[in-house]
Design an enzyme around this catalytic site. Sequence first.
Site, PDB file in Angstrom:
ATOM      1  CG  HIS A 139      20.915  98.369  33.128  1.00 43.44           C
ATOM      2  ND1 HIS A 139      20.209  98.442  34.125  1.00 43.44           N
ATOM      3  CD2 HIS A 139      21.282  99.359  32.698  1.00 43.44           C
ATOM      4  CE1 HIS A 139      20.180  99.762  34.404  1.00 43.44           C
ATOM      5  NE2 HIS A 139      20.601 100.253  33.479  1.00 43.44           N
ATOM      6  CG  HIS A 178      24.833 102.201  35.256  1.00 45.20           C
ATOM      7  ND1 HIS A 178      24.835 103.467  35.025  1.00 45.20           N
ATOM      8  CD2 HIS A 178      23.405 102.006  34.833  1.00 45.20           C
ATOM      9  CE1 HIS A 178      23.587 104.217  34.725  1.00 45.20           C
ATOM     10  NE2 HIS A 178      22.845 102.949  34.645  1.00 45.20           N
TER      11      HIS A 178
HETATM   12  P1  5GP Z   1      19.750 103.966  34.279  1.00 50.79           P
HETATM   13  O1  5GP Z   1      18.443 104.499  33.865  1.00 50.79           O
HETATM   14  O2  5GP Z   1      20.838 105.071  34.784  1.00 50.79           O
HETATM   15  O3  5GP Z   1      20.591 103.191  33.162  1.00 50.79           O
HETATM   16  O4  5GP Z   1      19.844 103.011  35.528  1.00 50.79           O
HETATM   17  C1  5GP Z   1      20.069 103.356  36.528  1.00 50.79           C
HETATM   18  C2  5GP Z   1      19.645 102.145  37.514  1.00 50.79           C
HETATM   19  O5  5GP Z   1      20.059 102.333  38.821  1.00 50.79           O
HETATM   20  C3  5GP Z   1      18.162 101.869  37.792  1.00 50.79           C
HETATM   21  O6  5GP Z   1      17.935 100.458  37.127  1.00 50.79           O
HETATM   22  C4  5GP Z   1      18.032 102.103  39.036  1.00 50.79           C
HETATM   23  O7  5GP Z   1      17.182 101.023  39.667  1.00 50.79           O
HETATM   24  C5  5GP Z   1      19.278 101.873  39.640  1.00 50.79           C
HETATM   25  N1  5GP Z   1      19.667 102.503  40.972  1.00 50.79           N
HETATM   26  C6  5GP Z   1      19.364 103.519  41.261  1.00 50.79           C
HETATM   27  N2  5GP Z   1      19.732 104.012  42.757  1.00 50.79           N
HETATM   28  C7  5GP Z   1      20.200 102.838  43.176  1.00 50.79           C
HETATM   29  C8  5GP Z   1      20.538 102.665  44.374  1.00 50.79           C
HETATM   30  O8  5GP Z   1      20.640 103.495  45.200  1.00 50.79           O
HETATM   31  N3  5GP Z   1      20.748 101.356  44.765  1.00 50.79           N
HETATM   32  C9  5GP Z   1      20.936 100.414  43.625  1.00 50.79           C
HETATM   33  N4  5GP Z   1      21.255  99.300  44.229  1.00 50.79           N
HETATM   34  N5  5GP Z   1      20.469 100.665  42.642  1.00 50.79           N
HETATM   35  C10 5GP Z   1      20.022 101.920  42.273  1.00 50.79           C
END
Ligand code: 5GP
Length: 139
Positions: A100, A98
Site C-alpha cells: 500500500h 501487495h
Molecule cells: P489488504 O487488507 O489485503 O492489505 O488490502 C486489500 C486492498 O485491496 C484494500 O485496500 C481494498 O480496498 C483493495 N481492493 C480489494 N478489491 C479490489 C478491487 O477489486 N480493485 C481495487 N482496485 N482494489 C481492491
Amino acid sequence: MSTIFSQIVDGEIPARVVYEDEATFAFLDANPLAPGHTLVIPKEEYERLNDVPEDVASALYATIHALVPAVEDAVDADASTVAFNNGEAAGQEVPHVHCHIVPRFEGDGGGPIHAIAGETPDLSDGELDEIASDIETRV
Ligand code: 5GP
C-alpha cells in the site's frame, strides 16, 4: 481460482492502472484511504512477502521506489505511509502480496505505523537479547 488482483492484471476486472512492467503492476485502490492510494503487486501470485522469490522482490522494490515519489507528487502529498499487511492476522484480506502506498498530508488525522499495535509488550533486556539473536540465526 486466481486472486482478484490476478484478474485485474489479466484485464478481467477493471482498475485504474498506473504502472506495469514484466514482473510488477500497480493500480489505484478501490477504497482509497487517501487520494492516490496505490497498490503495487507482483504479477505472479504469492500470498506473503516471504513467498516472493528474490528476483521478483527486487523488481517489486524497484517499482515501489519509483512510484512513491510519483504518487506523492501527483496528489501533492507531504509524505506517505508505505506498508504491507503481511498475513491474515496482520489484516491482509487479499492473498496476493501487495504494497500500500498511502499519501499523507499534514493534519490528515491519520496515525503513524505505530498505531497498528494493540497492547504493547513490556520486554526485559534478556528477552530482547534472546529475540534479537533468534532472528539473527534465522536470516
Ligand atoms: P489488504 O487488507 O489485503 O492489505 O488490502 C486489500 C486492498 O485491496 C484494500 O485496500 C481494498 O480496498 C483493495 N481492493 C480489494 N478489491 C479490489 C478491487 O477489486 N480493485 C481495487 N482496485 N482494489 C481492491
